[in-house]
Motif scaffolding. Structure first.
Motif, mmCIF file in Angstrom:
data_model
loop_
_atom_site.group_PDB
_atom_site.id
_atom_site.type_symbol
_atom_site.label_atom_id
_atom_site.label_comp_id
_atom_site.label_asym_id
_atom_site.label_seq_id
_atom_site.Cartn_x
_atom_site.Cartn_y
_atom_site.Cartn_z
ATOM 1 N N TRP A 87 0.824 -0.965 -0.135
ATOM 2 C CA TRP A 87 -0.367 0.129 -0.447
ATOM 3 C C TRP A 87 0.227 1.043 -0.525
ATOM 4 O O TRP A 87 1.695 1.277 0.682
ATOM 5 N N ARG A 90 -2.672 5.159 2.094
ATOM 6 C CA ARG A 90 -3.988 4.109 3.155
ATOM 7 C C ARG A 90 -4.878 3.962 2.009
ATOM 8 O O ARG A 90 -5.992 3.117 2.781
ATOM 9 N N HIS A 91 -4.786 4.633 0.804
ATOM 10 C CA HIS A 91 -5.791 4.055 0.298
ATOM 11 C C HIS A 91 -5.211 3.617 -0.924
ATOM 12 O O HIS A 91 -5.874 3.171 -2.733
ATOM 13 N N THR A 103 -9.447 -5.504 -0.138
ATOM 14 C CA THR A 103 -9.294 -4.986 1.096
ATOM 15 C C THR A 103 -8.493 -5.293 1.640
ATOM 16 O O THR A 103 -7.846 -6.059 1.474
ATOM 17 N N PRO A 104 -7.892 -3.346 2.567
ATOM 18 C CA PRO A 104 -6.748 -4.010 3.625
ATOM 19 C C PRO A 104 -6.272 -5.219 4.844
ATOM 20 O O PRO A 104 -8.051 -5.477 4.751
ATOM 21 N N LYS A 106 -4.651 -5.154 6.580
ATOM 22 C CA LYS A 106 -4.705 -4.600 8.127
ATOM 23 C C LYS A 106 -5.939 -3.871 7.926
ATOM 24 O O LYS A 106 -4.556 -2.473 7.764
ATOM 25 N N ALA A 107 -6.800 -3.285 8.548
ATOM 26 C CA ALA A 107 -8.002 -1.700 7.928
ATOM 27 C C ALA A 107 -6.896 -1.359 9.183
ATOM 28 O O ALA A 107 -7.020 0.744 8.722
ATOM 29 N N ASP A 108 -5.939 -1.374 9.599
ATOM 30 C CA ASP A 108 -6.139 -0.194 10.594
ATOM 31 C C ASP A 108 -4.221 0.359 10.412
ATOM 32 O O ASP A 108 -3.433 0.995 11.382
#
Length: 477
Positions: A87, A90-91, A103-104, A106-108
């Motif tokens: 990544w 973050r986007h 989708t990530p 690890k979202a955080d």
């Protein structure tokens, strides 16, 4: 479950199963921890290797280039088991492995390990960023793959354990079966025997755990064989001993029936009465002998020996008076452990033997008193007479069944003293023989164990006649 083979098999296999279940359980737990640590190390190494492999200007390339390379053949490719993403910020998903979600992972976007849920399944994820924080690589793997690895290892271990158990079962069963082949052979040989075959069982090749049992059986068979041989000899000897007086009775009866005058008939009848008396006594002794042989060698209760002796002597007073014998009693109170009936038979046969071989006008002394013998106090029953006596070389044989001293003046059956020896043996008493009264005749004494506590003042020991040189001082029974 009475079979020793089945018991051994069940106990050994049960112990091994419990041990293996515990061991496999511990290994599963340890394997889970080990695999988790290996997974974390693998995810960390992959993530770090990926981010260190990226060039500094890869940010621009990754943002503008979405087209992927292809390989000519992907046979055996399993790279989708580990998924990674690169990544920018973050986007922007600049790069991802085949099969990785969009989708990530690890979202955080925090660096380090985490347990996340993706698509309804738990994942183990590791995130690492460059020093500037512009690029982050996220590496993850579904935990279902970890469980699959552990289950596969567990299944393999269980399969190996079951195989080992089956091999062990076959080995144990074979060894036990092979070890018990001599036992089975002995059982079959015993089953084919006739009831009268009492030969010992073979003990060659028997296991050491079973050998004492078979040897005990052999000892019992030897005792049974001895008892049967004794019984056969007894029956043969008894038949022989009964044949002679019965023939004499028949002869006297025929003589009395054919007598022409009353005087001859009276003489025949007198001899007939004497033969009947002898036959009755012989039958009584045979019955006593059979009853004593069938009895168990166990001690009875306290018995006043002097009272039994006195009662038996009173029964012989009439017989002694008819033969002009004099019986002298020398008694003192003493109690022994014994059976009253058996001891009565012993006393009766001792007195009968003395009176039978003592000539008219003879004397018989019956004594019962406590003496010191071999450093211990015993109750001694002694019967001594002044008859012809027994030669020293014959004294040990007079206790044999149906044995009579050659040239003896009486008409004994040869059973009385064998009864005495048998009863003494049952009571663990000791028999002694020696000279009789006034340095002549014959004496027999029996030493019984005293019942109860010994007296405070041990009585004086009465000297006994010594045996001639070369003879044993006592006969042990």
């Amino acid at each position: 479950m009475k079979s020793l083979r089945v018991r051994l098999l069940v106990v050994v296999l049960s112990t091994l199963v419990v041990f293996w279940v515990f061991w496999i359980g511990c290994q599963v737990v340890q394997m889970g921890r080990h695999q988790t640590g290996q997974w974390d190390m693998m995810l960390r190494n992959i993530g770090t290797q990926i981010i260190l492999s990226l060039p500094v200007d890869t940010e621009r390339v990754m943002l503008n280039r979405r087209e992927r390379f292809q390989v000519a053949e992907q046979t055996g490719y399993e790279g989708d088991k580990v998924s990674f993403q690169a990544w920018v910020g973050r986007h922007h998903l600049a790069m991802q492995s085949p099969g990785a979600p969009d989708t990530p992972l690890k979202a955080d976007f925090a660096d380090g390990f985490a347990e996340v849920t993706i698509g309804g399944q738990p994942w183990r994820v590791f995130a690492v960023s460059d020093v500037t924080g512009r690029v982050q690589v996220q590496v993850g793997k579904p935990k279902a793959l970890l469980r699959a690895d552990i289950e596969r290892w567990t299944a393999l271990s269980l399969s190996s354990a079951v195989l080992v158990l089956l091999l062990l079962k076959a080995s144990i069963w074979g060894v036990v079966h092979w070890s018990f082949r001599p036992v089975t052979a002995a059982r079959r040989a015993l089953g084919k025997r006739s009831p009268s075959d009492l030969n010992p069982l073979p003990t060659g090749g028997l296991p050491s755990e079973v050998r004492p049992l078979v040897e005990s059986f052999n000892a019992l068979l030897a005792q049974l064989d001895t008892a049967m041989q004794t019984e056969k000899r007894f029956i043969a000897d008894a038949a022989h001993e009964l044949r002679t007086p019965l023939a004499a009775l028949l002869a006297h009866t025929q003589l009395a029936a054919s007598a022409e005058n009353p005087e001859c008939a009276k003489q025949a009848l007198v001899k007939l009465a004497a033969g009947v008396e002898r036959s009755a006594r012989l039958s009584e002794q045979l019955l006593d002998l059979a009853r004593i042989d069938a009895s168990k060698p166990q001690q009875g209760g306290p018995l006043p020996l002097y009272e039994t002796v006195e009662l038996v002597v009173r029964d012989f007073e009439m017989v002694a008076a008819q033969k002009q014998h004099r019986i002298v009693l020398d008694l003192e109170p003493c109690d022994v452990q014994g059976h009253v009936d058996a001891v009565g038979v012993l006393v009766r046969n001792l007195i009968d033997n003395a009176l039978r071989y003592t000539p008219a006008g003879g004397r018989c002394v019956v004594s019962c008193r406590s003496v010191i013998e071999g450093g211990r106090e015993v109750a001694r029953l002694k019967v001594a007479d002044n008859g012809p006596g027994v030669p020293p070389h014959e004294r040990e044989r007079i206790f044999n069944r149906f044995y009579r001293v050659p040239g003896a003046g009486g008409r004994g059956s040869g059973i009385g003293l064998s009864l005495v020896a048998r009863i003494a043996q049952l009571h663990q008493a000791r028999i002694g023989v020696g000279d009789g009264l006034d340095g002549a005749g014959f004496a027999i004494w029996v030493d019984f164990e005293l019942a109860g506590a010994p007296p405070a003042q041990p009585p004086r020991r009465h000297p006994e006649p010594s045996l001639p040189s070369g003879q044993r001082p006592a006969l042990s029974t």
